[in-house]
Scaffold this active site. Structure first.
Site, PDB file in Angstrom:
ATOM      1  N   HIS A 270       4.259  74.726  -5.717  1.00 33.72           N
ATOM      2  CA  HIS A 270       5.384  73.843  -5.998  1.00 33.72           C
ATOM      3  C   HIS A 270       6.713  74.574  -5.775  1.00 33.72           C
ATOM      4  O   HIS A 270       6.906  75.695  -6.249  1.00 33.72           O
ATOM      5  CB  HIS A 270       5.304  73.365  -7.451  1.00 33.72           C
ATOM      6  CG  HIS A 270       6.248  72.248  -7.772  1.00 33.72           C
ATOM      7  ND1 HIS A 270       6.085  70.984  -7.267  1.00 33.72           N
ATOM      8  CD2 HIS A 270       7.367  72.207  -8.542  1.00 33.72           C
ATOM      9  CE1 HIS A 270       7.043  70.207  -7.720  1.00 33.72           C
ATOM     10  NE2 HIS A 270       7.836  70.931  -8.489  1.00 33.72           N
TER      11      HIS A 270
ATOM     12  N   ASP B 273      -0.147  72.754  -5.256  1.00 32.04           N
ATOM     13  CA  ASP B 273       0.856  72.099  -6.095  1.00 32.04           C
ATOM     14  C   ASP B 273       0.148  71.202  -7.103  1.00 32.04           C
ATOM     15  O   ASP B 273      -0.808  70.497  -6.757  1.00 32.04           O
ATOM     16  CB  ASP B 273       1.773  71.254  -5.199  1.00 32.04           C
ATOM     17  CG  ASP B 273       3.044  70.803  -5.889  1.00 32.04           C
ATOM     18  OD1 ASP B 273       2.959  70.270  -7.013  1.00 32.04           O
ATOM     19  OD2 ASP B 273       4.129  70.951  -5.287  1.00 32.04           O
TER      20      ASP B 273
ATOM     21  N   SER C 182      10.409  67.036  -6.103  1.00 31.17           N
ATOM     22  CA  SER C 182       9.811  67.135  -7.427  1.00 31.17           C
ATOM     23  C   SER C 182      10.196  65.910  -8.255  1.00 31.17           C
ATOM     24  O   SER C 182       9.928  64.786  -7.839  1.00 31.17           O
ATOM     25  CB  SER C 182      10.227  68.451  -8.076  1.00 31.17           C
ATOM     26  OG  SER C 182       9.475  68.716  -9.229  1.00 31.17           O
TER      27      SER C 182
END
Length: 322
Positions: free
Chosen positions: A293, A263, A166
């Site tokens: 995600h 995502d 991320s």
């Protein structure tokens, strides 16, 4: 372009050909039962202090196999497996959290997995967080940790990979660029797990967010604004803050990019992977259909998450000679 399709996704070995971005609106069967209970994003102006308080509790615990080292103004959590050789390859890992939450401790389990499977030293960076410490402080913290790691006895400075998830993936991509600019340490590989790369995604109004989990565009706009000190999408955002904006990607270390089809970062990640390939950088991409995600952290024991980690380990093993 070489395609290899399996039960858990499609791996693309990228060339200069155009990527076809396929979206699948159905959650993966392994994730479907839990996905409906997860928030689209936990981060807001009001929840930030609460989340930080909760993650801070975990950061105080130091397991027996973790060594905490002071590196300038930050700390680095180090795991050295018994199988590491006298001169070991290493992985510098950077945690996620939208640049504003999280700590290195949250990924102890993942770093332990990489260390055990690869037999390498893994160091996880506790970089300082925005908005109190906006760009470039977190990136410079990561570079300081990289230089420190390369100077450690028992670490082969010519076999260091960098990686993150991320925002940590975004910082890893930016670190590859900064390391190229500074030339002190040259990582041999970048492992980019659903990386947060491009603030301009926050400006998109064409996205169907109904299947996004754990990070949506509202949180995205906040994260980028807090990190850069500028509104998301502002023309003056630096390419070292948002690597998706960086123009020259040539000469970077080979990369692996993994992301779910559900995502928020799916499109920006595949665009970046293609740009790497077009710049002559070897880049493998794994798209996991129906994954949201952070799926591999929230549901770490599922088959799809285990297959995702196996692909990461395989990519690192190939790069580090393990």
């Amino acid at each position: 372009m070489l395609h290899a399709t399996g039960e858990y996704g499609t791996i693309h070995t990228l060339s200069s050909e155009r990527i076809t971005m396929v979206r699948n609106d159905a959650f993966h069967p392994d994730l479907r039962g839990t996905a409906r209970w997860l928030p689209r994003s936990p981060v807001s102006r009001w929840s930030l202090p609460v989340i930080r308080g909760l993650t801070g509790l975990g950061a105080r615990r130091v397991p027996a196999d973790v060594r905490v080292e002071q590196v300038g103004d930050i700390t680095v959590r180090v795991i050295t497996p018994p199988t590491a050789g006298p001169l070991s390859a290493a992985l510098l890992w950077i945690h996620g959290g939208g640049y504003v939450i999280g700590s290195a401790a949250q990924d102890d389990w993942m770093c332990r997995h990489f260390a055990r499977e690869l037999g390498v030293v893994v160091a996880s960076v506790d970089y300082r967080l925005a908005p109190e410490h906006p760009f470039p402080t977190p990136l410079h913290d990561c570079h300081d940790a990289l230089v420190w790691l390369a100077g450690q006895a028992g670490v082969d400075a010519d076999r260091i990979a960098i990686g993150g998830a991320s925002a940590g993936g975004g910082l890893a991509a930016a670190l590859a660029l900064l390391a190229r600019e500074r030339g002190e340490v040259r990582p041999v590989f970048q492992l980019l797990t659903y990386p947060m790369l491009d603030d301009r995604t926050a400006l998109r109004t064409d996205l169907d967010e109904s299947h996004f989990r754990l990070w949506n565009n509202k949180a995205n706009a906040l994260g980028w604004q807090w990190y850069t000190g500028l509104p998301a999408g502002a023309p003056t955002v630096s390419g070292l803050a948002a690597p998706g904006r960086y123009e020259d990607l040539s000469g970077l270390p080979p990369a692996w990019v993994g992301v779910g089809s559900l995502d928020l970062f799916h499109d920006e990640d595949l665009v970046y992977a293609k740009r790497l390939a077009d710049s002559g950088v070897a880049c493998d991409t794994l798209v996991v259909e129906g994954a949201f995600h952070g799926f591999d952290e929230v549901l770490a024991k599922t088959g799809v998450a285990q297959a995702f980690r196996a692909a990461q380990v395989a990519a690192l093993a190939g790069a580090l000679g393990g």
